[in-house]
Design a protein around this motif. Structure first.
Motif, mmCIF file in Angstrom:
data_model
loop_
_atom_site.group_PDB
_atom_site.id
_atom_site.type_symbol
_atom_site.label_atom_id
_atom_site.label_comp_id
_atom_site.label_asym_id
_atom_site.label_seq_id
_atom_site.Cartn_x
_atom_site.Cartn_y
_atom_site.Cartn_z
ATOM 1 N N SER A 193 1.038 -1.083 0.021
ATOM 2 C CA SER A 193 -0.029 0.187 -0.248
ATOM 3 C C SER A 193 1.172 1.221 -0.174
ATOM 4 N N ALA A 194 0.249 2.037 -1.187
ATOM 5 C CA ALA A 194 1.419 3.496 -0.544
ATOM 6 C C ALA A 194 1.027 4.043 0.541
ATOM 7 N N VAL A 195 2.286 4.915 1.062
ATOM 8 C CA VAL A 195 1.987 5.870 2.607
ATOM 9 C C VAL A 195 1.129 7.486 2.140
ATOM 10 N N ILE A 196 0.441 7.940 2.292
ATOM 11 C CA ILE A 196 -0.061 8.848 2.527
ATOM 12 C C ILE A 196 0.607 10.071 2.821
ATOM 13 N N GLY A 197 1.099 11.017 1.985
ATOM 14 C CA GLY A 197 2.577 12.268 1.984
ATOM 15 C C GLY A 197 3.581 11.742 1.624
ATOM 16 N N SER A 198 3.732 10.486 0.804
ATOM 17 C CA SER A 198 4.793 10.201 0.921
ATOM 18 C C SER A 198 5.305 11.117 -0.783
ATOM 19 N N THR A 199 6.730 11.754 -0.619
ATOM 20 C CA THR A 199 6.848 12.438 -2.138
ATOM 21 C C THR A 199 7.551 10.981 -3.002
ATOM 22 N N THR A 200 7.936 10.569 -2.307
ATOM 23 C CA THR A 200 8.827 9.294 -2.898
ATOM 24 C C THR A 200 8.084 7.662 -3.364
#
Length: 766
Positions: free
Chosen positions: A661-668
């Motif tokens: 799952s994608a991490v909320i707020g991650s820019t990478t």
């Protein structure tokens, strides 16, 4: 004043009596009436002890025969080194010299034993602080100390006793020990073997000539008990392979003059190898000959096997017992044909009389209530004797876990040949447990664990427990109680109250947290004697405390969960810690039928242990799991399965297999593993003794093959997506707890997989 008895210092009791009889004519005193009795020389012995040993009292007539009896009685107390009688008119004076008492016992030069262990062994031979001392007692103490060292194969140990007198007629004892080296087994020879090589036979033994792990196994230290056990293994090996007339002729154990090395020589006669030619039944079989024939383990044309004979006789006896014939006699008589190397067996049976159980008595339960034991019985009073039900009853009482020993004795009722009484004898063990522990694993890191448990509260058979876990990723507080007989039919009821907090394994420094307070109740319904089905309901309030690096999949997972569970388990393994044979099955269903989540989660585990030999075992483990959302809702992520690491597919980091799952707020574009709604794991292990550890089952190595993966709810389970690894590992049930290490080589991996070749888990308590 007239001295009438003296000169008895240092004599034994028999010598005293002989001297007295020989001296009577010279020491003769005229009889007189005793006006007073005085005792002189006492320091610690109570005067009453002396007066109680005298064969006369004030006002009695004294003569030489009574004087001799008095001296013998006083010496017999073992408290005095000298006893004299003097006459002063009509007053009798008893003069004694007390033995010194032991003030202190100390040791010097001991390394192999703890001083308290040695003091206990000396206490068993009568030497301890406060007891009277004599030279014979010191000699016995020396021999006991040497015996303790001989039990550790330290035959060169020397013991010197130093007696130091101190004030108030006391002595200090010091045992100075020169332990010497351990006498190790240098050679083991088996003489007379032809059918099997000496190396094959020696591999049956727990004793050996040592290896690089002998410091741990101590298998090269001679022990008569271990040798006897090895001889039984040797005898069983031959008797189960057709050698009906095998015998052990002699055993010689030799030790070098320096007492540092030993050799063991075993002389055997193998005899001929026999094949079973036929098995016949004679006697009375209650008209059930065909049923009894199905219990015969021997087969014509197969090699003689003593275990088959024993198993057959026991099966016959038990089958008679199932019909109430408690005293049936079954004899397996071999008819040997030495010319053709064949043996025929005749099974003669005499069922005797049928009996019923008059009364069942319970002994040894000082804490546990009779009811707790009696409700496990399937054999009833005033019912026909049934060996199957009695054996089952015994096993059920033993499985309670409240006793170290459980035995059932059958006693015939005097004057009633058709009645027996059963006596259940138990030895209770402490059932309360207070523990504080620590553990470390690559998944949970350092954790502290505490628990208070009482498995037999107030002797009622109920369970009460409190558990606390403070690991980095999984913390919990659980209060549990179980009533195994909530109803008279054996339905159990359990309550759980808990508070858990979880940070998934994939958190990369994030500070989010999932907290779950909850309560649950479970019922266990026995459907058969070996199968119990569990039903349960619970209520949870899940709160997702959002913080840095929260996986997107967890955002909407909070709310009320009302899970209902149905489970079933059957454990037929021979050991829970180091199994070598048997099967374990578990099945569990969890359904969310109320609250904010609708779902169903199914899981099944199957384990099979296949013994190849006494030393080698094949083990298989399969785990299947599937979860599904109901009512058009998705399956809740917080109920996902996780894969990878110890207990799953080794060689991959713990919990990293399956969907991400994608991490909320991650820019990478960072993602984390969240598990999946479907799970498949297959493990196969070849388990063997660790090199140098002999037959020690607590230290073993294993080679393994793992296959599996975790899938999302909408993903298809396919072999092409599964990860696989092979490797080797070590498992050790150590004094500080279970340890498990594994080194893996992923043979099937994909881009992005997080590999971890070396994995371990260590648990300890203090």
């Amino acid at each position: 004043m007239k001295k009438i008895k003296t000169g008895l210092r240092g004599l034994t009791l028999s010598a005293v009596a002989t001297a007295l009889l020989a001296a009577l004519p010279a020491w003769a005193a005229d009889p007189f009436t005793v006006r007073d009795i005085r005792v002189e020389g006492l320091q610690r012995v109570e005067p009453g002890t002396v007066f109680a040993s005298l064969p006369f009292r004030i006002g009695d007539l004294y003569n030489d025969e009574k004087g001799s009896t008095a001296i013998r009685s006083l010496f017999g107390l073992g408290l005095f080194t000298d006893v004299r009688l003097q006459i002063n008119g009509d007053v009798l004076v008893v003069i004694v010299e007390e033995r010194p008492t032991v003030a202190d016992v100390s040791f010097s030069g001991i390394k192999e034993f703890d001083a308290d262990v040695l003091k206990k062994s000396l206490r068993d031979v009568g030497l301890t602080e406060g007891r009277p001392f004599d030279k014979a007692l010191a000699d016995r103490a020396e021999q006991e100390l040497k015996r303790q060292y001989i039990n550790r194969s330290m035959y060169a140990a020397q013991v010197v006793t130093t007696v130091t007198p101190i004030e108030r007629n006391r002595v200090n004892l010091n045992f100075s020990v020169v332990e010497g080296d351990v006498a190790k087994i240098r050679e083991i020879h088996i003489v007379g073997n032809q059918a099997f090589s000496e190396s094959t036979l020696r591999n049956l033994f727990d004793l050996d000539t040592g290896g690089w792990l002998s410091w741990y196994t101590k298998s090269d230290r001679y022990s008569r008990a271990k040798l006897n056990a090895d001889l039984e293994s040797l005898r069983s090996y031959y008797l189960t392979r057709g050698y009906l007339e095998f015998r052990i002729d002699s055993t010689q154990v030799a030790i070098t003059p320096e007492k540092e090395a030993m050799s063991v020589t075993i002389n055997i006669t193998e005899g001929k190898r026999y094949v079973v030619s036929s098995v016949a039944l004679e006697g009375e079989y209650l008209g059930k000959e065909e049923e009894f024939k199905t219990l015969v383990a021997m087969r014509a044309g197969e090699a003689y096997n003593a275990e088959d004979v024993t198993r057959t006789v026991k099966a016959f006896t038990d089958y008679f017992g199932a019909f109430g014939y408690a005293f049936a006699q079954v004899e397996a008589t071999p008819e040997i044909d030495r010319v053709n190397n064949r043996v025929a067996f005749v099974l003669r049976a005499q069922p005797a009389r049928r009996v019923y159980v008059r009364r069942i008595n319970v002994e040894g339960n000082n804490r546990t209530r009779d009811e707790v034991i009696r409700r496990e019985f399937r054999q009833l009073e005033s019912a026909w004797y049934d060996s199957d039900r009695i054996r089952l009853s015994r096993d059920r009482v033993d499985r309670l876990g409240f006793f170290t020993e459980v035995g059932i004795d059958t006693e015939q009722v005097p004057g009633s040949p058709d009645q027996v009484d059963l006596t259940v004898s138990v030895v209770e063990k402490p059932t309360g447990n207070l523990s504080i522990g620590a553990g470390y694993s690559q998944a949970d890191k350092l954790s502290f664990i505490g628990s208070i448990k009482q498995e037999n509260v107030f002797g009622s058979g109920n369970y009460l427990g409190l558990d606390l876990n403070t690991s980095e990723f999984n913390r919990q507080f659980v209060l549990s109680t179980t009533n195994p007989y909530f109803t008279a039919d054996g339905i159990s009821r359990s309550f759980d109250l808990y508070y858990k907090t979880t940070r998934p394994y994939d958190a990369q420094g994030g500070d989010y947290e999932i907290s779950t307070p909850g309560v649950g109740v479970r019922f266990g319904v026995p459907f058969t004697e070996t199968d119990t089905v569990f039903f349960g309901v619970g209520a949870e309030r899940v709160t997702v405390n959002e913080g840095a690096e929260l996986p997107e999949a967890y955002r909407d997972q909070g709310g009320t969960y009302l899970p209902a569970t149905i489970g079933w388990a059957r454990d037929g393994r021979d050991s829970a810690l180091v199994p070598s044979t048997g099967r374990l099955q578990r099945f569990n269903t969890e359904m969310g039928l109320g609250g904010d989540r609708r779902y169903v989660k199914l899981s099944y585990q199957f384990q099979q242990y296949v013994p190849l030999t006494k030393q080698y075992t094949l083990a298989f483990n399969t785990e299947l799991g599937v979860g599904k959302g109901l009512g058009g809702k998705p399956y809740p992520v917080l109920r996902n399965f996780y894969g990878g690491g110890l207990g799953s597919v080794r060689g991959f980091e713990q919990g990293t297999l399956g969907p991400t799952s994608a991490v909320i707020g991650s820019t990478t574009g960072e993602t984390v593993n969240i598990g999946g709604a479907k799970n498949f794991v297959l493990n196969a292990e070849f388990i063997a003794p660790f090199p140098g550890a002999g037959n020690d089952r607590t230290l073993r190595w294993f080679g393994f093959f793992d296959l599996g993966n975790v899938y999302g709810e909408d993903q298809k389970v396919t072999f092409s997506d599964m990860r696989a690894s092979v490797g080797v590992g070590v498992s050790w049930i150590s004094p500080i707890g279970p340890l498990r290490f594994a080194y893996s080589n992923p043979v099937r991996k994909f881009s992005g997989d997080r590999i971890q070749r070396f994995q371990f888990q260590i648990g300890t308590s203090f």
